[in-house]
Every structure is written in structure tokens, then in C-alpha cells.
Scaffold this motif. Structure first.
Motif, PDB file in Angstrom:
ATOM      1  N   MET A   1      32.337  67.078 -25.420  1.00 31.72           N
ATOM      2  CA  MET A   1      31.207  67.976 -25.109  1.00 31.72           C
ATOM      3  C   MET A   1      31.092  69.339 -25.363  1.00 31.72           C
ATOM      4  O   MET A   1      32.161  69.987 -24.980  1.00 31.72           O
ATOM      5  N   LYS A   2      30.112  70.156 -26.014  1.00 31.30           N
ATOM      6  CA  LYS A   2      30.230  71.283 -26.326  1.00 31.30           C
ATOM      7  C   LYS A   2      29.300  72.224 -25.364  1.00 31.30           C
ATOM      8  O   LYS A   2      28.276  71.651 -24.996  1.00 31.30           O
ATOM      9  N   TYR A   3      29.742  73.383 -24.885  1.00 31.18           N
ATOM     10  CA  TYR A   3      28.775  74.219 -24.156  1.00 31.18           C
ATOM     11  C   TYR A   3      28.746  75.533 -24.472  1.00 31.18           C
ATOM     12  O   TYR A   3      29.573  76.062 -25.178  1.00 31.18           O
ATOM     13  N   SER A   4      27.334  76.044 -24.532  1.00 26.16           N
ATOM     14  CA  SER A   4      27.292  77.432 -24.633  1.00 26.16           C
ATOM     15  C   SER A   4      27.892  78.331 -23.677  1.00 26.16           C
ATOM     16  O   SER A   4      28.254  77.612 -22.509  1.00 26.16           O
ATOM     17  N   ILE A   5      28.243  79.651 -23.729  1.00 23.62           N
ATOM     18  CA  ILE A   5      28.915  80.212 -22.584  1.00 23.62           C
ATOM     19  C   ILE A   5      28.070  80.213 -21.396  1.00 23.62           C
ATOM     20  O   ILE A   5      28.669  80.111 -20.447  1.00 23.62           O
ATOM     21  N   GLY A   6      26.545  80.142 -21.392  1.00 27.02           N
ATOM     22  CA  GLY A   6      25.879  80.271 -20.330  1.00 27.02           C
ATOM     23  C   GLY A   6      25.919  78.760 -19.635  1.00 27.02           C
ATOM     24  O   GLY A   6      26.167  78.629 -18.575  1.00 27.02           O
ATOM     25  N   GLN A   7      25.854  77.790 -20.287  1.00 22.91           N
ATOM     26  CA  GLN A   7      26.234  76.501 -19.971  1.00 22.91           C
ATOM     27  C   GLN A   7      27.689  76.087 -19.177  1.00 22.91           C
ATOM     28  O   GLN A   7      27.679  75.581 -18.261  1.00 22.91           O
ATOM     29  N   PHE A   8      28.440  76.800 -19.617  1.00 20.61           N
ATOM     30  CA  PHE A   8      29.729  76.708 -19.339  1.00 20.61           C
ATOM     31  C   PHE A   8      29.723  77.391 -18.000  1.00 20.61           C
ATOM     32  O   PHE A   8      30.560  76.826 -17.063  1.00 20.61           O
ATOM     33  N   ALA A   9      29.474  78.517 -17.765  1.00 20.98           N
ATOM     34  CA  ALA A   9      29.511  79.378 -16.559  1.00 20.98           C
ATOM     35  C   ALA A   9      28.783  78.540 -15.798  1.00 20.98           C
ATOM     36  O   ALA A   9      29.268  78.562 -14.443  1.00 20.98           O
ATOM     37  N   LYS A  10      27.446  78.003 -16.041  1.00 26.63           N
ATOM     38  CA  LYS A  10      26.787  77.338 -15.071  1.00 26.63           C
ATOM     39  C   LYS A  10      27.762  76.214 -14.215  1.00 26.63           C
ATOM     40  O   LYS A  10      27.875  75.774 -13.239  1.00 26.63           O
ATOM     41  N   LYS A  11      28.281  75.493 -15.474  1.00 21.44           N
ATOM     42  CA  LYS A  11      29.208  74.284 -15.003  1.00 21.44           C
ATOM     43  C   LYS A  11      30.417  74.565 -14.099  1.00 21.44           C
ATOM     44  O   LYS A  11      30.527  74.002 -13.475  1.00 21.44           O
TER      45      LYS A  11
END
Length: 107
Positions: A1-11
Motif C-alpha cells: 500500500m502507498k501512503y502520502s506523507i500525511g497518511q504515513f504520519a497519521k498511521k
């Protein structure tokens, strides 16, 4: 799965600013698309987990980068480092199990 920097930070619970700093110093490099859009994937979760664990036991980001990227995380011979290495092994195992649990829970 790919995450934007914001999604990755939240995760991960790590701030966007921290992720950008890790990229700047070459510690955690996101992948790029042809249009230069950066993204993180599941393999970055493991790398970030190791960075956080190594920071937790007292290693500087400089040492993490130096030893973590060459596969020689603990090249030290004194007893305190060997004890820290054992503690890290336990911590990494527990962290890995937690990441897997959370990953499976979200799927």
C-alpha cells in the motif's frame, strides 16, 4: 500500500516534520513517482520502527544512519552495548508483532 506523507504520519504517529527531517538527512527516503510525488509504503513502516526503537535505546540519528544503513547496527564490543543489543532485539520483536497486529486489524 502507498501512503502520502500525511497518511504515513497519521498511521505511525510521527509528525510530518520529523518524516521530512529523516528524509533530509537520508535516514528514511520515500519512493518517488515519475512526477516526483513522494510516497511511503509498508517497507518504510519497518524502517521507521527500527529508527524509533534505536532512538529509544539512546542511539543518535547519526549513529542510526551510519550503522543502520550498512547492516551493522551494533559493531560495538563493550558489555553495555551488548546488553543494549539484546534489549533492542526484544524491543524490535515486540514492535514488529505490534505493527503486524495493527496492520491486520486495519485490514
Amino acid at each position: 500500500m502507498k501512503y502520502s506523507i500525511g497518511q504515513f504520519a497519521k498511521k505511525t504517529g510521527v509528525t510530518v516534520r520529523t518524516l521530512r527531517y529523516y528524509e533530509e538527512i537520508g535516514l528514511l527516503i520515500p519512493e518517488c513517482t515519475k512526477t516526483n510525488r513522494r510516497f511511503y509504503c509498508d517497507s518504510h513502516l519497518s524502517s521507521l520502527q527500527k529508527i524509533i526503537s534505536l532512538k529509544y535505546i539512546g542511539l543518535s540519528l547519526e549513529k542510526i544512519k551510519k550503522y543502520g544503513t550498512c547492516g551493522k547496527v551494533f559493531c560495538f564490543n563493550d558489555k553495555s552495548w551488548r546488553r543494549k543489543e539484546r534489549n533492542l532485539q526484544i524491543l524490535l520483536k515486540r514492535s514488529t508483532m505490534r505493527w503486524q497486529f495493527l496492520k491486520n486489524k486495519k485490514n
